[in-house]
Design a protein around this motif. Structure first.
Motif, PDB file in Angstrom:
ATOM      1  N   TYR A 277       9.693   1.923  14.030  1.00 27.64           N
ATOM      2  CA  TYR A 277       9.297   0.637  14.594  1.00 27.64           C
ATOM      3  C   TYR A 277       7.782   0.489  14.592  1.00 27.64           C
ATOM      4  N   ARG A 278       7.078   1.531  14.899  1.00 25.15           N
ATOM      5  CA  ARG A 278       5.624   1.441  14.988  1.00 25.15           C
ATOM      6  C   ARG A 278       5.014   1.203  13.610  1.00 25.15           C
ATOM      7  N   SER A 279       5.613   1.777  12.610  1.00 24.82           N
ATOM      8  CA  SER A 279       5.133   1.529  11.257  1.00 24.82           C
ATOM      9  C   SER A 279       5.295   0.068  10.883  1.00 24.82           C
ATOM     10  N   ILE A 280       6.378  -0.543  11.348  1.00 28.01           N
ATOM     11  CA  ILE A 280       6.612  -1.958  11.072  1.00 28.01           C
ATOM     12  C   ILE A 280       5.528  -2.812  11.734  1.00 28.01           C
ATOM     13  N   VAL A 281       5.196  -2.498  12.994  1.00 30.33           N
ATOM     14  CA  VAL A 281       4.164  -3.257  13.697  1.00 30.33           C
ATOM     15  C   VAL A 281       2.830  -3.135  12.979  1.00 30.33           C
ATOM     16  N   PHE A 282       2.504  -1.921  12.566  1.00 29.56           N
ATOM     17  CA  PHE A 282       1.245  -1.722  11.861  1.00 29.56           C
ATOM     18  C   PHE A 282       1.230  -2.485  10.537  1.00 29.56           C
ATOM     19  N   LEU A 283       2.342  -2.437   9.814  1.00 31.18           N
ATOM     20  CA  LEU A 283       2.431  -3.130   8.537  1.00 31.18           C
ATOM     21  C   LEU A 283       2.250  -4.627   8.715  1.00 31.18           C
TER      22      LEU A 283
ATOM     23  N   THR B  40      -2.333   8.822  11.905  1.00 35.86           N
ATOM     24  CA  THR B  40      -1.606   9.291  10.731  1.00 35.86           C
ATOM     25  C   THR B  40      -1.719   8.300   9.595  1.00 35.86           C
ATOM     26  N   LEU B  41      -1.708   7.004   9.924  1.00 38.09           N
ATOM     27  CA  LEU B  41      -1.748   5.980   8.886  1.00 38.09           C
ATOM     28  C   LEU B  41      -3.065   5.980   8.138  1.00 38.09           C
ATOM     29  N   ILE B  42      -4.155   6.217   8.850  1.00 40.18           N
ATOM     30  CA  ILE B  42      -5.444   6.114   8.185  1.00 40.18           C
ATOM     31  C   ILE B  42      -5.843   7.409   7.494  1.00 40.18           C
ATOM     32  N   ALA B  43      -5.004   8.439   7.616  1.00 37.51           N
ATOM     33  CA  ALA B  43      -5.301   9.677   6.907  1.00 37.51           C
ATOM     34  C   ALA B  43      -5.117   9.461   5.409  1.00 37.51           C
ATOM     35  N   PRO B  44      -5.855  10.199   4.568  1.00 34.96           N
ATOM     36  CA  PRO B  44      -5.718  10.033   3.112  1.00 34.96           C
ATOM     37  C   PRO B  44      -4.289  10.303   2.671  1.00 34.96           C
TER      38      PRO B  44
ATOM     39  N   TYR C 113       7.964 -13.253   5.785  1.00 37.84           N
ATOM     40  CA  TYR C 113       7.287 -12.718   4.612  1.00 37.84           C
ATOM     41  C   TYR C 113       8.243 -12.181   3.549  1.00 37.84           C
ATOM     42  N   GLY C 114       9.477 -11.845   3.933  1.00 36.04           N
ATOM     43  CA  GLY C 114      10.465 -11.398   2.960  1.00 36.04           C
ATOM     44  C   GLY C 114      10.133 -10.096   2.280  1.00 36.04           C
ATOM     45  N   VAL C 115       9.637  -9.111   3.032  1.00 38.47           N
ATOM     46  CA  VAL C 115       9.246  -7.845   2.408  1.00 38.47           C
ATOM     47  C   VAL C 115      10.075  -6.666   2.900  1.00 38.47           C
ATOM     48  N   ILE C 116      11.031  -6.879   3.815  1.00 37.26           N
ATOM     49  CA  ILE C 116      11.877  -5.803   4.326  1.00 37.26           C
ATOM     50  C   ILE C 116      13.336  -6.198   4.129  1.00 37.26           C
TER      51      ILE C 116
ATOM     52  N   GLY D  33       6.690   0.182   1.406  1.00 34.80           N
ATOM     53  CA  GLY D  33       6.670  -1.031   2.219  1.00 34.80           C
ATOM     54  C   GLY D  33       5.320  -1.731   2.176  1.00 34.80           C
ATOM     55  N   LEU D  34       4.232  -0.953   2.243  1.00 42.01           N
ATOM     56  CA  LEU D  34       2.901  -1.542   2.194  1.00 42.01           C
ATOM     57  C   LEU D  34       2.650  -2.199   0.846  1.00 42.01           C
ATOM     58  N   ASN D  35       3.131  -1.574  -0.228  1.00 40.88           N
ATOM     59  CA  ASN D  35       2.960  -2.150  -1.558  1.00 40.88           C
ATOM     60  C   ASN D  35       3.675  -3.494  -1.665  1.00 40.88           C
ATOM     61  N   ALA D  36       4.885  -3.580  -1.079  1.00 38.06           N
ATOM     62  CA  ALA D  36       5.609  -4.850  -1.091  1.00 38.06           C
ATOM     63  C   ALA D  36       4.851  -5.921  -0.320  1.00 38.06           C
ATOM     64  N   ALA D  37       4.242  -5.521   0.812  1.00 37.72           N
ATOM     65  CA  ALA D  37       3.482  -6.482   1.605  1.00 37.72           C
ATOM     66  C   ALA D  37       2.271  -6.986   0.833  1.00 37.72           C
ATOM     67  N   LEU D  38       1.571  -6.098   0.136  1.00 36.85           N
ATOM     68  CA  LEU D  38       0.403  -6.508  -0.638  1.00 36.85           C
ATOM     69  C   LEU D  38       0.798  -7.406  -1.811  1.00 36.85           C
ATOM     70  N   ASP D  39       1.934  -7.106  -2.446  1.00 39.89           N
ATOM     71  CA  ASP D  39       2.411  -7.981  -3.515  1.00 39.89           C
ATOM     72  C   ASP D  39       2.681  -9.377  -2.983  1.00 39.89           C
ATOM     73  N   ARG D  40       3.291  -9.439  -1.797  1.00 38.20           N
ATOM     74  CA  ARG D  40       3.580 -10.737  -1.194  1.00 38.20           C
ATOM     75  C   ARG D  40       2.277 -11.481  -0.880  1.00 38.20           C
ATOM     76  N   LEU D  41       1.280 -10.748  -0.420  1.00 36.54           N
ATOM     77  CA  LEU D  41      -0.006 -11.359  -0.109  1.00 36.54           C
ATOM     78  C   LEU D  41      -0.657 -11.925  -1.367  1.00 36.54           C
ATOM     79  N   ASN D  42      -0.614 -11.175  -2.461  1.00 35.34           N
ATOM     80  CA  ASN D  42      -1.168 -11.672  -3.722  1.00 35.34           C
ATOM     81  C   ASN D  42      -0.470 -12.947  -4.170  1.00 35.34           C
ATOM     82  N   GLU D  43       0.837 -13.006  -3.952  1.00 34.93           N
ATOM     83  CA  GLU D  43       1.576 -14.207  -4.328  1.00 34.93           C
ATOM     84  C   GLU D  43       1.146 -15.400  -3.487  1.00 34.93           C
ATOM     85  N   LEU D  44       0.920 -15.143  -2.180  1.00 36.74           N
ATOM     86  CA  LEU D  44       0.483 -16.231  -1.305  1.00 36.74           C
ATOM     87  C   LEU D  44      -0.884 -16.745  -1.730  1.00 36.74           C
ATOM     88  N   ILE D  45      -1.757 -15.827  -2.142  1.00 34.91           N
ATOM     89  CA  ILE D  45      -3.082 -16.247  -2.593  1.00 34.91           C
ATOM     90  C   ILE D  45      -2.975 -17.101  -3.849  1.00 34.91           C
ATOM     91  N   ALA D  46      -2.112 -16.677  -4.767  1.00 36.50           N
ATOM     92  CA  ALA D  46      -1.986 -17.379  -6.051  1.00 36.50           C
ATOM     93  C   ALA D  46      -1.388 -18.764  -5.890  1.00 36.50           C
TER      94      ALA D  46
END
Length: 606
Positions: A8-14, A61-65, A130-133, A155-168
């Protein structure tokens, strides 16, 4: 491979990442009213389900490399592949039909998600907005299951793809009607406050315009000081006539105006104009003065070389920093040793300046004899910082440097050359200074204090020279200051000087003092002070030199100076300082009865 403890926390962060990126990239060009409402801001987290420690652990944990490499065999045996755990919906700006195979378009399609779950709104936004999950193939989400870095990356990659689509596509339907309605209601609710704020801004603009139209200068600040002094000699004789001195009450005053200007923020031009009629109770050694001696000379008095109640230019100084730790002072007319930073650091509670005004009552309590021989006049002083705990200073001044006549001028007349080293402790509570002065005075030349040679404090002999003979002096001083605590400070000094009456012989001079200062005594901002010392006296004289008391006759006795004052503040700009000065054996002669002065000074600053 490390895991996320809560899915759940990962979802909130995403969701937070997606909303922030959308606001930063898509909406800057739009008006503030068009910004989309963040779903994350409306989430209410229950403490028993989302403790702060777990949230911090998740974010760390999320911001770790992240290194996307194949997981070890033992981990693959325990973790389901990403393709089976998380189905990521393909980027699209259209909602798929509810019966589309493998596509989740509503959070209600996930059987294990309930509206009471603490991350329900975040998950609902990611699925429906957003339709990413998509969830698992069995129609569940498994929100309490551990999440690997691989799963989160997908999941993050799907969110970024959706963001690029919104920009376009510059989607315009992301601003909800209810968001606009909320903004409108807020505008109506706070309309009185907004109107009041608008009026205050208009008023400030009007006042600012008036100030700019009538301002004196953008670079100069005026500092003013007015002193009113009530005084009386309570006891004492004139040491020249040996008769009782009059003990009349007097009321006198003085004014000082200081203009401080900076041209580049790293320099300062100071100009002091002042005048008044304050008469010192101990002023000169002549018979016509009140006591006939410099001992007990008060520090607030006007210069004896100028007419009373005459406005004069008493100080001009330009200060600049050619290097970060170097300060240069050039002064056509000096305001004294404290003005250029020489005596103040080792006697901060008794010393004063033409800007701040007075603390100690007498001239003697403010500085040792090494600073007093030079009098006022043109010159130059350089202060050089040596690390954080040492400061070296040199100064040269000529009291009659502005006079082009014989035996005067900057280099051919009376002068003082000074060198000083100050040590500061790490916390600057302890300071000690060693000072050397070489001074010279041609015959029959007078400075602003009315002396031909000497410190203009102390006995008559120490301020005397042989008529028609030039005098050279070498002076040595050691001064110390210690701030014991916020309520107590101690300062002390001892000075020694050799007077050489050229072609005739030598004399030796000395003074010492110990002072106690009590900051905030009885009241915040107040200052109490007590000082005991020996004013400058001539301790020896060559046998063939006569300074007025016979060949080889130096001062016979020791005169003690005892001073006490209490400076009480009335607000930020007014202070009243009553004080007493007691002189034993005036003029270093035990045959003279003690002198006692009462002094009440009121200072107004503006």
């Amino acid at each position: 491979m490390s895991k996320f403890r809560w899915n759940y926390r990962s979802i909130v962060f995403l969701l937070s990442v997606l909303d922030i990126l959308a606001i930063l990239v898509i909406y800057p060009a739009k008006s503030q009213a068009e910004l989309p409402k963040s779903d994350v801001s409306t989430i209410e987290v229950e403490k028993n389900k989302a403790p702060e420690a777990v949230v911090n652990q998740t974010v760390n944990t999320l911001i770790a490399p992240v290194t996307l490499k194949k997981a070890p065999n033992d981990l693959r045996d325990r973790v389901t592949p990403v393709s089976q755990l998380l189905q990521v919906a393909p980027p699209t700006n259209k909602k798929a039909p509810n019966n589309a195979a493998g596509q989740t378009t509503s959070v209600s399609q996930l059987s294990d998600i309930k509206p009471t779950d603490w991350a329900f709104q975040a998950l609902q936004s990611l699925v429906e907005r957003y339709g990413v999950i998509a969830g698992y193939t069995d129609g569940t989400f498994k929100g309490d299951r551990s999440l690997t870095r691989y799963e989160f990356a997908a999941g993050l990659n799907a969110a970024l793809d959706r963001l690029n689509e919104l920009i376009a596509t510059s989607t315009t339907d992301l601003v909800k009607r209810e968001d606009l309605d909320t903004i409108k209601k807020l505008q109506e609710q706070f309309s009185p406050e907004l109107a009041q704020l608008r009026g205050r801004v208009d008023s400030l603009e009007t006042r600012t315009a008036k100030l700019e139209a009538t301002k004196f200068t953008t670079t100069t600040k005026l500092i003013g000081r007015v002193q009113i002094v009530a005084s009386e000699l309570l006891a004492g004789n004139n040491v020249v006539t040996k008769r009782p001195a009059p003990n009349n009450v007097t009321l006198q005053g003085s004014t000082s105006l200081r203009l401080n200007t900076s041209f580049n923020g790293k320099d300062s031009l100071g100009i002091t104009i002042g005048g008044g009629n304050i008469e010192s109770l101990g002023q000169t050694k002549v018979e016509s003065s009140l006591l006939g001696t410099y001992e007990g000379r008060t520090a607030d008095n006007s210069s004896i070389t100028f007419a009373r109640n005459t406005l004069i230019l008493s100080g001009v100084r330009y200060r600049f920093l050619p290097f970060p730790n170097t300060q240069v002072n050039i002064y056509p007319l000096s305001d004294g040793a404290s003005e250029i930073g020489l005596s103040g650091p080792v006697n901060p509670y008794f010393e004063s300046s033409s800007v701040t005004g007075a603390n100690g009552i007498s001239r003697f309590s403010r500085r040792s004899l090494v600073y007093n021989y030079g009098d006022s006049g043109p010159g130059i002083a350089i202060l050089q910082g040596l690390g954080k705990q040492l400061q070296f200073g040199i100064a040269y001044s000529a009291p009659n440097g502005g006079n082009p006549t014989t035996n005067n001028g900057l280099f051919t007349g009376r002068y003082l050359a000074l060198a000083q080293l100050i040590y500061y402790s790490g916390n600057r509570n302890f300071r000690v200074a060693a000072t050397y002065v070489n001074t010279y005075s041609p015959s029959r030349t007078l400075g602003f204090s009315g002396t031909n040679f000497g410190p203009a404090v102390g006995s008559n002999l120490v301020n005397s020279t042989v008529d028609g003979v030039a005098t050279l002096g070498n002076l040595y001083g050691l001064q110390a200051f210690y701030q014991v605590n916020s309520k107590l400070a101690i300062n002390a000094w001892v000075s020694y000087g050799v007077h050489r009456y050229l072609g005739r012989g030598d004399g030796e001079a000395m003074d010492w003092a110990v002072g106690l200062a009590f900051p905030d005594l009885f009241s915040e901002g107040a200052l109490g002070g007590v000082l005991v010392g020996m004013e400058p006296k001539l301790i020896s004289l060559s046998r063939n030199v006569d300074l007025g008391k016979g060949l080889g006759q130096a001062d016979r006795d020791t005169s003690l100076h005892v001073e006490a004052f209490y400076q009480y503040k009335i607000g930020d700009n007014i202070e009243v300082t009553p004080g007493l000065i007691w002189i034993t054996a005036p003029d270093s002669d035990a045959s003279n009865p003690d002198s006692l002065f009462a002094w009440v000074r009121t200072v107004f600053r503006f």
